[in-house]
Design a protein around this motif. Structure first.
Motif, mmCIF file in Angstrom:
data_model
loop_
_atom_site.group_PDB
_atom_site.id
_atom_site.type_symbol
_atom_site.label_atom_id
_atom_site.label_comp_id
_atom_site.label_asym_id
_atom_site.label_seq_id
_atom_site.Cartn_x
_atom_site.Cartn_y
_atom_site.Cartn_z
ATOM 1 N N ASP A 53 47.515 51.212 39.703
ATOM 2 C CA ASP A 53 46.188 50.906 40.240
ATOM 3 C C ASP A 53 45.374 50.176 39.181
ATOM 4 O O ASP A 53 45.839 49.957 38.065
ATOM 5 N N ARG A 54 44.135 49.818 39.527
ATOM 6 C CA ARG A 54 43.339 49.001 38.599
ATOM 7 C C ARG A 54 42.976 49.740 37.327
ATOM 8 O O ARG A 54 42.671 49.126 36.319
ATOM 9 N N GLY A 55 43.046 51.060 37.345
ATOM 10 C CA GLY A 55 42.794 51.847 36.143
ATOM 11 C C GLY A 55 44.029 52.000 35.272
ATOM 12 O O GLY A 55 43.987 52.652 34.230
ATOM 13 N N GLY A 56 45.145 51.405 35.707
ATOM 14 C CA GLY A 56 46.381 51.485 34.936
ATOM 15 C C GLY A 56 47.231 52.690 35.266
ATOM 16 O O GLY A 56 48.303 52.875 34.674
ATOM 17 N N ARG A 57 46.770 53.513 36.198
ATOM 18 C CA ARG A 57 47.543 54.703 36.566
ATOM 19 C C ARG A 57 48.739 54.304 37.432
ATOM 20 O O ARG A 57 48.604 53.541 38.379
ATOM 21 N N ILE A 58 49.879 54.843 37.104
ATOM 22 C CA ILE A 58 51.112 54.538 37.816
ATOM 23 C C ILE A 58 51.068 55.214 39.188
ATOM 24 O O ILE A 58 50.838 56.421 39.295
ATOM 25 N N GLN A 59 51.296 54.417 40.229
ATOM 26 C CA GLN A 59 51.270 54.928 41.596
ATOM 27 C C GLN A 59 52.676 55.120 42.160
ATOM 28 O O GLN A 59 52.889 55.982 43.008
ATOM 29 N N GLY A 77 63.397 51.621 28.536
ATOM 30 C CA GLY A 77 62.735 50.364 28.190
ATOM 31 C C GLY A 77 62.414 49.547 29.432
ATOM 32 O O GLY A 77 61.365 48.894 29.515
ATOM 33 N N GLU A 78 63.314 49.572 30.390
ATOM 34 C CA GLU A 78 63.117 48.869 31.663
ATOM 35 C C GLU A 78 61.890 49.419 32.403
ATOM 36 O O GLU A 78 61.043 48.663 32.875
ATOM 37 N N VAL A 79 61.796 50.737 32.480
ATOM 38 C CA VAL A 79 60.672 51.374 33.182
ATOM 39 C C VAL A 79 59.370 51.122 32.425
ATOM 40 O O VAL A 79 58.342 50.800 33.031
ATOM 41 N N LEU A 80 59.408 51.248 31.107
ATOM 42 C CA LEU A 80 58.214 51.010 30.305
ATOM 43 C C LEU A 80 57.721 49.574 30.469
ATOM 44 O O LEU A 80 56.523 49.337 30.675
ATOM 45 N N SER A 81 58.618 48.622 30.423
ATOM 46 C CA SER A 81 58.239 47.221 30.580
ATOM 47 C C SER A 81 57.672 46.957 31.975
ATOM 48 O O SER A 81 56.661 46.254 32.125
ATOM 49 N N ALA A 82 58.290 47.525 32.993
ATOM 50 C CA ALA A 82 57.797 47.353 34.364
ATOM 51 C C ALA A 82 56.397 47.949 34.500
ATOM 52 O O ALA A 82 55.516 47.358 35.138
ATOM 53 N N ALA A 83 56.168 49.097 33.883
ATOM 54 C CA ALA A 83 54.847 49.741 33.941
ATOM 55 C C ALA A 83 53.797 48.883 33.236
ATOM 56 O O ALA A 83 52.690 48.685 33.758
ATOM 57 N N GLN A 84 54.137 48.356 32.084
ATOM 58 C CA GLN A 84 53.194 47.502 31.354
ATOM 59 C C GLN A 84 52.886 46.227 32.144
ATOM 60 O O GLN A 84 51.738 45.783 32.195
ATOM 61 N N ASN A 85 53.900 45.664 32.778
ATOM 62 C CA ASN A 85 53.687 44.463 33.604
ATOM 63 C C ASN A 85 52.786 44.770 34.799
ATOM 64 O O ASN A 85 51.927 43.956 35.162
ATOM 65 N N ALA A 86 52.976 45.927 35.406
ATOM 66 C CA ALA A 86 52.150 46.321 36.547
ATOM 67 C C ALA A 86 50.699 46.530 36.109
ATOM 68 O O ALA A 86 49.762 46.097 36.793
ATOM 69 N N GLN A 87 50.510 47.172 34.980
ATOM 70 C CA GLN A 87 49.156 47.387 34.465
ATOM 71 C C GLN A 87 48.482 46.061 34.130
ATOM 72 O O GLN A 87 47.303 45.861 34.432
#
Length: 128
Positions: A53-59, A77-87
Motif C-alpha cells: 500500500d502507499r504506506g509501504g505495508r505489504i498487502q 532476496g527475490e522476495v525482498l527485491s519484489a517488496a522494495q520494488n512494490a514500495q
C-alpha cells in the motif's frame, strides 16, 4: 494604473473563490486516489510478486511454483527485491498524485493582504 471598480473586485473575488473551490475538490479527489494506491513489484527472477500500500505495508506476496527450486538465500532476496520494488512503485504513484495537486495549488493566486484592503478603503473614502 487605474483603480479597480467594485464590480472588478467582485469578479476577482468570485474567480478566486472558484479557484479555491476547485483546489479543494482536487484535494478531495487526490485523497481518494491516495487511499487506493497500491504498488506492485516483481523480483529479479520473476518468481516473487508483491503488492504494497502507499504506506509501504505489504498487502500480498505471491510466489510462483518454480520459486521452490531456488535456494533459501536466493528466494529471500527475490522476495525482498519484489517488496522494495512494490514500495517504490507505491511511493512514485503517490508522488505523482501529490505533484498534480501541488501544481493546481501553485496556480491559485496569493490571498489579498491588508495593504489591498487599506488601499480600497482609502479609494472609497476619496470617492465619497
Amino acid at each position: 494604473m487605474r483603480p479597480s471598480s467594485a464590480s472588478e473586485d467582485r469578479e476577482y473575488l468570485e474567480d478566486l473563490l472558484e479557484q479555491a473551490s476547485g483546489l479543494l475538490r482536487s484535494m478531495a479527489e487526490a485523497q481518494a486516489r491516495l487511499n487506493g494506491v497500491t504498488g506492485e513489484g516483481v523480483g529479479p527472477e520473476g518468481v516473487a510478486h508483491v503488492v504494497a500500500d502507499r504506506g509501504g505495508r505489504i498487502q500480498q506476496i505471491t510466489l510462483l511454483p518454480r520459486s521452490m527450486r531456488l535456494t533459501a538465500e536466493v528466494l529471500s532476496g527475490e522476495v525482498l527485491s519484489a517488496a522494495q520494488n512494490a514500495q517504490q512503485d507505491a511511493e512514485e504513484q503517490s508522488a505523482r498524485i501529490l505533484s498534480d495537486v501541488q501544481a493546481r495549488a501553485d496556480a491559485v493566486p496569493d490571498p489579498l493582504d491588508e495593504t489591498f484592503v487599506q488601499a480600497r478603503l482609502e479609494q472609497v473614502l476619496r470617492d465619497l
